[in-house]
Each structure stands twice: as structure tokens, then as C-alpha cells.
Design an enzyme around this catalytic site. Structure first.
Site, PDB file in Angstrom:
ATOM      1  N   ASP A 239      -5.414 -10.595  -0.631  1.00 13.96           N
ATOM      2  CA  ASP A 239      -6.484  -9.846  -1.299  1.00 13.96           C
ATOM      3  C   ASP A 239      -6.299  -9.612  -2.783  1.00 13.96           C
ATOM      4  OD1 ASP A 239      -7.740  -9.179   1.087  1.00 13.96           O
ATOM      5  OD2 ASP A 239      -6.606  -7.339   1.330  1.00 13.96           O
TER       6      ASP A 239
ATOM      7  N   GLU B 187      -8.633  -7.050  -5.124  1.00 15.00           N
ATOM      8  CA  GLU B 187      -9.792  -6.149  -5.150  1.00 15.00           C
ATOM      9  C   GLU B 187      -9.828  -5.470  -6.504  1.00 15.00           C
ATOM     10  OE1 GLU B 187     -10.047  -3.216  -2.048  1.00 15.00           O
ATOM     11  OE2 GLU B 187     -10.192  -4.721  -0.488  1.00 15.00           O
TER      12      GLU B 187
ATOM     13  N   GLY C 212      -9.623   8.071  -6.435  1.00 16.47           N
ATOM     14  CA  GLY C 212      -9.554   8.543  -5.054  1.00 16.47           C
ATOM     15  C   GLY C 212     -10.869   9.070  -4.516  1.00 16.47           C
TER      16      GLY C 212
ATOM     17  N   GLU D 102      -4.446 -12.268   5.640  1.00 13.98           N
ATOM     18  CA  GLU D 102      -5.369 -12.012   4.532  1.00 13.98           C
ATOM     19  C   GLU D 102      -4.591 -11.897   3.230  1.00 13.98           C
ATOM     20  OE1 GLU D 102      -8.295  -8.935   5.572  1.00 13.98           O
ATOM     21  OE2 GLU D 102      -8.247  -8.280   3.489  1.00 13.98           O
TER      22      GLU D 102
ATOM     23  N   HIS E  38      -6.201  -4.320  -7.335  1.00  8.44           N
ATOM     24  CA  HIS E  38      -5.474  -3.978  -6.117  1.00  8.44           C
ATOM     25  C   HIS E  38      -5.142  -5.289  -5.402  1.00  8.44           C
ATOM     26  CE1 HIS E  38      -5.205  -1.530  -2.275  1.00  8.44           C
ATOM     27  NE2 HIS E  38      -5.566  -2.682  -1.755  1.00  8.44           N
ATOM     28  N   THR E  39      -3.900  -5.437  -4.946  1.00 12.36           N
ATOM     29  CA  THR E  39      -3.532  -6.651  -4.186  1.00 12.36           C
ATOM     30  C   THR E  39      -2.908  -6.234  -2.861  1.00 12.36           C
ATOM     31  OG1 THR E  39      -1.284  -6.825  -5.101  1.00 12.36           O
ATOM     32  CG2 THR E  39      -3.040  -7.939  -6.314  1.00 12.36           C
ATOM     33  N   ASN E  40      -3.059  -7.104  -1.868  1.00 12.89           N
ATOM     34  CA  ASN E  40      -2.446  -6.825  -0.574  1.00 12.89           C
ATOM     35  C   ASN E  40      -2.245  -8.145   0.160  1.00 12.89           C
ATOM     36  OD1 ASN E  40      -1.404  -5.288   1.539  1.00 12.89           O
ATOM     37  ND2 ASN E  40      -3.309  -4.201   1.988  1.00 12.89           N
TER      38      ASN E  40
ATOM     39  N   GLU F  76       0.417  -2.874  -0.426  1.00 13.18           N
ATOM     40  CA  GLU F  76      -0.389  -2.775  -1.641  1.00 13.18           C
ATOM     41  C   GLU F  76       0.462  -2.775  -2.907  1.00 13.18           C
ATOM     42  OE1 GLU F  76      -0.346  -0.540   0.824  1.00 13.18           O
ATOM     43  OE2 GLU F  76      -2.329  -0.568   1.763  1.00 13.18           O
TER      44      GLU F  76
ATOM     45  N   ARG G  21       6.212   7.214   1.596  1.00 10.15           N
ATOM     46  CA  ARG G  21       5.354   6.586   2.596  1.00 10.15           C
ATOM     47  C   ARG G  21       6.166   5.939   3.712  1.00 10.15           C
ATOM     48  NH1 ARG G  21       1.369   1.713   0.828  1.00 10.15           N
ATOM     49  NH2 ARG G  21       0.462   1.257   2.885  1.00 10.15           N
TER      50      ARG G  21
END
Ligand code: NAG
Length: 284
Positions: A98, A100, A194, A96, A113-115, A125, A272
């Protein structure tokens, strides 16, 4: 091995250019009348109200392409709304790519937003603010997907270059054909600050518009690609995108965007990934 062979075939042949008509290239897939194709296929709009959002998908599947679409996003108070525009294959190990667009209060910036998912795995992301108001006019959002790069661009300015890092063990999307999808829906449980800011339904319906779809792409059908069936020489200008990468000028522009407008980068998120950043992050 088969996909490597395909990549070689693709590189030695030609893609087809489609100057888009939404009636031919897309179908509205959900939303019970909230998605519309008008102006003889030149304009598509999606809308969202309290009862439902809406969405469309491409009629064709593609395996590599240079795909441009112009979007004009939900104006005013778009907080809580998400407009997704993406390429995706099917199934649990899908690939995928993306874009968004996360809405915001009037006057506050949208988040782009990209992924990139490969073999069902995302977690890549990168988010940006834009250097213009994406609700005032149409702007061009492009995905160049070839065997070596996935390059995201906005108005021709590259913002992200996901490189083929198979040599470092990172899967790259190159064997699963993808359709183009878009949808406008309510995501006020997470989208804006959020999830703190909710959709203001008194402003509904919310509408996003699309025009000037253009695909220079390899169309996949019944197991074959328009790129592998043609015998044209690889030097033809129409398929130069299959070998395209960023020259130094465009790399410089991308650095400008990333320095000034990037608000989140998974490759900089050490909290993360305490065991170490993903391998593709070590290459600029
Ligand atoms: C909304 O605006 C705030 C304040 O400028 C900003 O921090 C945030 O990134 C914007 N986007 C979203 C989706 O919350």
C-alpha cells in the site's frame, strides 16, 4: 514448495515491459463517471464529491513487478480525503502493498502512509512526509516487488525496503497474484489529524490525476505467468529487476528519507508491541 518453484522459474525467465495506456491497462470500477480516462489513454483522473468517490483497477494481475505511476494529488484543502494506490490479491488471506496519501489543510503536509499485508495480516505501517509539494506536479511512486524485496520509492528514491524474512518465520507475498488499485474517497473520520479535521465539501470536487504508468512485470493469466513461459536467459537486462536490491548509495538515500521524513514506524512502536517488536524489525 510450489511457490518456491515458481520463484525459481521467475528468476530464470523474463518479464514484459508495458509502457502504459490507461485504456488497455486499467478500468474505472466505481464512481459513476467521477473517474475518467482522457487524452487517448495518457491521463486518468479520479474525483470525489459529497455523493461519492471513485476508483480504478488494472486489467491484469501481476506476480512480481516493477511498477511506476505518476500521481498529482488533490491540491489546496484536501483534509479528510484519502488517495489510495496499492497492489492487492483477493480473499481473506490476501497480500497487499500500500501507498496511501492522507490529505491535509492547505499548506500542511500530506502524509504518505505505507503498509505491507501478508496472508491477510498487516500492522506494518510506516508513514512519511514528503520533501516536495505532491499537489503542484506529477511525481513518480514506484513499487518494486520481487521474490526477495518490496521496495517503495518516490521519484526514484527508496523510502522503504520490506525484505523477505521467511527464514525468520515472516510470510512474504510471493504466490498470490495482485492487481493494481487506486481510489479517492472520503475518510474524514480518521485521515487528517486522527479525524479532527473534516472534509470541506465547499471545495469539492476533489481531483487526483495519474499518468505515465509503466510496468516491468510478470503478468499472471489462467494460472501461468509471462515470466515462467518465456525461455529467455536470466541475464537479460529487461528482467534485472527480479534480482534487484538496494546498493549502498540507494541504502544511504533511504536512510536520509527515514531520518528526515519518517513520522511513524511500527518497528519503533514499543507501546504497540509490548510483547516484542515483529521479527522483521530486528533486521535493518
Ligand atoms: C497534517 O499537518 C499536520 C501539521 O503539520 C501534521 O502533523 C500531520 O502529520 C499532517 N498530516 C495529516 C494526515 O494529518
Amino acid at each position: 514448495m510450489a511457490s518456491l518453484l515458481f520463484a525459481v522459474l521467475a528468476l530464470s525467465s523474463v518479464g514484459i515491459a508495458v509502457a502504459g495506456n490507461f485504456n488497455d491497462d486499467f478500468k474505472i470500477t466505481w464512481g459513476d463517471g467521477r473517474g475518467r480516462i482522457v487524452d487517448n489513454g495518457q491521463l486518468l483522473s479520479l474525483s470525489l464529491d459529497k455523493a461519492s468517490g471513485s476508483g480504478f483497477e488494472s486489467t491484469h494481475e501481476y506476480l512480481f513487478g516493477k511498477i511506476d505511476m505518476q500521481l498529482k494529488l488533490v491540491p489546496g484543502n484536501s483534509a479528510g480525503t484519502v488517495t489510495a494506490y496499492y497492489l492487492s490479491s483477493q480473499g481473506p488471506t490476501h497480500d497487499e502493498i500500500d501507498f496511501e496519501f492522507l490529505g491535509n489543510l492547505s499548506g500542511d503536509p500530506y502524509t504518505l502512509h505505507t503498509n505491507v499485508f501478508t496472508q491477510g495480516k498487516g500492522n506494518r505501517e510506516q508513514q512519511f512526509h514528503l520533501w516536495f509539494d505532491p499537489t503542484k506536479d506529477f511525481h513518480t511512486y514506484s513499487i518494486l516487488w520481487n521474490p526477495s524485496h518490496i521496495i517503495f520509492s518516490v521519484d526514484g528514491i527508496p523510502i522503504r525496503d520490506f525484505k523477505n524474512m521467511e527464514s525468520r518465520g515472516v510470510a512474504f507475498p510471493k504466490s498470490q497474484p495482485m492487481k493494481i488499485y487506486s481510489s479517492l474517497w472520503n475518510a474524514d473520520d480518521w485521515a487528517t489529524r486522527g479525524g479532527l479535521i473534516k472534509t470541506d465539501w465547499t471545495k469539492a470536487p476533489f481531483t487526483a490525476s495519474y499518468r505515465n504508468f509503466n510496468a516491468n512485470a510478470c503478468v499472471w493469466s489462467a494460472g501461468t505467468s509471462t515470466c515462467s513461459s518465456k525461455k529467455s536467459p536470466s541475464a537479460s537486462p529487461s528482467n534485472a529487476w527480479l534480482n534487484e536490491e538496494l546498493d549502498s548509495t540507494r541504502q544511504e538515500r533511504m536512510r536520509w528519507v527515514q531520518k528526515n521524513y519518517m513520522i511513524y514506524n511500527y518497528c519503533a512502536d514499543l507501546k504497540r508491541f509490548p510483547q516484542g517488536l515483529p521479527p522483521e524489525c530486528s533486521v535493518a
